[in-house]
Write a protein that holds these residues in place. Structure first.
Motif, short mmCIF file in Angstrom:
data_model
loop_
_atom_site.label_atom_id
_atom_site.label_comp_id
_atom_site.label_asym_id
_atom_site.label_seq_id
_atom_site.Cartn_x
_atom_site.Cartn_y
_atom_site.Cartn_z
N THR A 37 0.09 -1.78 -3.77
CA THR A 37 -0.57 -1.30 -2.55
C THR A 37 -0.37 -2.26 -1.39
O THR A 37 -0.13 -1.84 -0.26
CB THR A 37 -2.08 -1.11 -2.81
OG1 THR A 37 -2.27 -0.31 -3.96
CG2 THR A 37 -2.75 -0.47 -1.62
N GLY A 38 -0.46 -3.57 -1.66
CA GLY A 38 -0.31 -4.56 -0.61
C GLY A 38 1.06 -4.52 0.05
O GLY A 38 1.18 -4.61 1.28
N ARG A 40 3.15 -1.88 -0.07
CA ARG A 40 3.32 -0.55 0.53
C ARG A 40 2.65 -0.46 1.89
O ARG A 40 3.15 0.19 2.82
CB ARG A 40 2.76 0.51 -0.42
CG ARG A 40 3.07 1.94 0.01
CD ARG A 40 2.74 2.95 -1.07
NE ARG A 40 1.32 3.00 -1.37
CZ ARG A 40 0.78 2.57 -2.50
NH1 ARG A 40 1.55 2.04 -3.45
NH2 ARG A 40 -0.53 2.67 -2.69
N ARG A 41 1.51 -1.15 2.05
CA ARG A 41 0.78 -1.11 3.32
C ARG A 41 1.17 -2.25 4.26
O ARG A 41 0.57 -2.42 5.32
CB ARG A 41 -0.73 -1.16 3.06
CG ARG A 41 -1.24 0.03 2.28
CD ARG A 41 -2.75 -0.01 2.14
NE ARG A 41 -3.25 1.00 1.22
CZ ARG A 41 -4.53 1.12 0.88
NH1 ARG A 41 -5.43 0.29 1.39
NH2 ARG A 41 -4.90 2.05 0.03
N GLY A 42 2.14 -3.04 3.87
CA GLY A 42 2.63 -4.09 4.74
C GLY A 42 1.75 -5.32 4.82
O GLY A 42 1.83 -6.09 5.78
N LEU A 43 0.90 -5.56 3.80
CA LEU A 43 0.02 -6.71 3.81
C LEU A 43 0.72 -7.97 3.32
O LEU A 43 0.35 -9.09 3.71
CB LEU A 43 -1.22 -6.44 2.96
CG LEU A 43 -2.05 -5.21 3.39
CD1 LEU A 43 -3.27 -5.07 2.52
CD2 LEU A 43 -2.45 -5.30 4.85
N ARG A 104 -6.67 -1.63 8.52
CA ARG A 104 -5.91 -1.38 7.30
C ARG A 104 -6.10 -2.50 6.29
O ARG A 104 -6.06 -2.27 5.08
CB ARG A 104 -4.42 -1.19 7.62
CG ARG A 104 -3.71 -2.40 8.21
CD ARG A 104 -2.30 -2.04 8.64
NE ARG A 104 -1.65 -3.12 9.35
CZ ARG A 104 -0.92 -4.06 8.78
NH1 ARG A 104 -0.75 -4.05 7.46
NH2 ARG A 104 -0.36 -5.02 9.49
N ARG A 105 -6.36 -3.72 6.78
CA ARG A 105 -6.60 -4.83 5.87
C ARG A 105 -8.02 -4.78 5.30
O ARG A 105 -8.22 -5.04 4.12
CB ARG A 105 -6.34 -6.15 6.59
CG ARG A 105 -4.88 -6.36 6.95
CD ARG A 105 -4.66 -7.64 7.73
NE ARG A 105 -3.26 -7.82 8.07
CZ ARG A 105 -2.81 -8.77 8.86
NH1 ARG A 105 -3.66 -9.63 9.44
NH2 ARG A 105 -1.52 -8.88 9.12
N THR A 107 -9.79 -2.18 4.87
CA THR A 107 -9.81 -1.06 3.92
C THR A 107 -9.29 -1.51 2.56
O THR A 107 -9.90 -1.23 1.52
CB THR A 107 -8.96 0.11 4.45
OG1 THR A 107 -9.50 0.57 5.69
CG2 THR A 107 -8.93 1.26 3.45
N PHE A 108 -8.18 -2.23 2.56
CA PHE A 108 -7.62 -2.76 1.32
C PHE A 108 -8.59 -3.73 0.66
O PHE A 108 -8.83 -3.68 -0.55
CB PHE A 108 -6.29 -3.46 1.61
CG PHE A 108 -5.69 -4.18 0.43
CD1 PHE A 108 -5.03 -3.48 -0.57
CD2 PHE A 108 -5.79 -5.56 0.31
CE1 PHE A 108 -4.48 -4.15 -1.66
CE2 PHE A 108 -5.26 -6.23 -0.77
CZ PHE A 108 -4.59 -5.52 -1.76
N GLU A 111 -11.41 -1.98 -1.07
CA GLU A 111 -10.93 -1.37 -2.31
C GLU A 111 -10.81 -2.41 -3.41
O GLU A 111 -11.20 -2.17 -4.57
CB GLU A 111 -9.57 -0.71 -2.06
CG GLU A 111 -9.64 0.52 -1.17
CD GLU A 111 -8.26 1.03 -0.76
OE1 GLU A 111 -7.26 0.41 -1.19
OE2 GLU A 111 -8.18 2.02 -0.02
#
Length: 243
Positions: A37-38, A40-43, A104-105, A107-108, A111
Motif C-alpha cells: 500500500t505504501g 502504491r500510494r507513493g509514501l 493521503r498519509r 489515511t494510511f 489504517e
C-alpha cells in the motif's frame, strides 16, 4: 507494472526478532503494508522495499534506546509512520501522536494503527506543527526523521515540548555539521543542551545517528512561552463564560 521491482518485503532479519519481540508479527505486517500500500500510494519508493527492514523499520526502532520510560511522544511529519510506528511496536509504555499534514498519509497511518491494534497507544493527527501549537498538549519527546534541516525542524518541533523535554531527530552523515550550524537558532528556542548520538550499534550497520536537543523551562523560547500563556488565559476566560 515493472517486473524488476520486488513484489513484497524480504523476510525479517534475525535482529528483528530481538528488537520487536512478541510484536514481530505486527512488524512484519507493517513491512508488508509499506511495501504494498505504501508504494502504491507513493509514501515510499519501490526501490526502498528490499532494504525496508535495515533502513527503515530497524533504523527507527532503535531510537527507543534513548527515549525515556512512560513518556508522551509526538512524531512530527510522520509520513508513512517512521519512526512513530516502529517505536510504538517496541515500546508499549509510550503514548505516541503521529502528526502529519497530508491527507493521503494520515489515511494510511490510521489504517496501519487499526490493523496493528495500536488504537489505545497511537493517535493520528492531521496538521502541521505550527498549526496545532495552541491546541496540542505539550509532550515529553518530539521525534522526526527526514523532515527538514535541523534549524527549521527545531522551529517546528521544540515549541511542542513540555518544559525540560527533548527532541530526537534521526539524521545522516551531516548530523554534526547540521548541529553546528543550528546552534544559534537552537539557543533562541530555549535549547539548553544538544548532542549527536549513535544508537543500535548491535542491530543496524551503520548505527543510527540521532541529534538530541533538550530544552529548559521555556520550550520555543521566552517569546513563545509568553504567547502560549496568553492563549491559555484567553481559553480560561472563554471557558468560564459570562457571570
Amino acid at each position: 507494472m515493472n517486473q524488476d521491482l520486488p513484489a513484497g518485503p524480504p523476510p525479517p532479519p534475525e535482529a528483528a526478532g530481538a528488537v520487536f519481540g512478541d510484536r514481530l508479527a505486527d512488524a512484519v505486517r507493517y513491512a508488508e503494508l509499506l511495501a504494498e500500500t505504501g508504494v502504491r500510494r507513493g509514501l515510499i519508493g519501490p526501490r526502498e522495499v528490499p532494504r525496508i527492514w535495515e533502513r527503515h523499520l530497524l533504523n527507527c526502532a532503535v531510537l527507543s534506546e534513548v527515549v525515556p520510560t512512560g513518556v508522551t511522544v509526538c512524531d512530527v511529519g510522520s509520513g508513512a509512520g517512521l519512526p512513530g510506528i516502529p517505536l510504538a511496536l517496541v515500546r508499549a509504555d509510550l503514548r505516541i501522536t503521529l502528526l502529519e499534514p497530508l491527507l493521503r498519509r494520515t489515511t494510511f497511518l490510521q489504517e496501519v494503527v487499526e490493523l496493528l491494534g495500536l488504537e489505545e497507544q497511537v493517535t493520528v493527527v492531521r496538521g502541521r506543527a505550527e498549526e496545532v501549537l495552541n491546541t496540542f498538549p505539550p509532550v515529553h519527546v518530539v521525534t522526526a526523521r527526514a523532515v527538514a534541516p535541523l534549524d527549521r525542524l527545531a522551529g517546528w518541533g521544540v515549541p511542542l515540548l513540555r518544559p525540560y523535554g527533548e527532541m530526537l531527530a534521526l539524521k545522516g552523515d551531516t548530523a554534526e555539521q547540521e548541529l553546528k550550524g543550528a546552534r544559534a537558532a537552537l539557543g533562541k528556542l530555549g535549547v539548553v543542551r544538544s548532542e549527536v548520538l549513535q544508537v543500535g550499534a548491535d542491530v543496524v550497520d551503520p548505527p543510527a545517528t540521532v541529534v538530541r536537543v533538550e530544552v529548559g523551562e521555556s520550550p520555543g523560547g521566552v517569546r513563545f512561552a509568553a504567547k502560549r500563556a496568553k492563549a491559555a488565559r484567553r481559553a480560561g476566560r472563554a471557558g468560564r463564560g459570562p457571570r
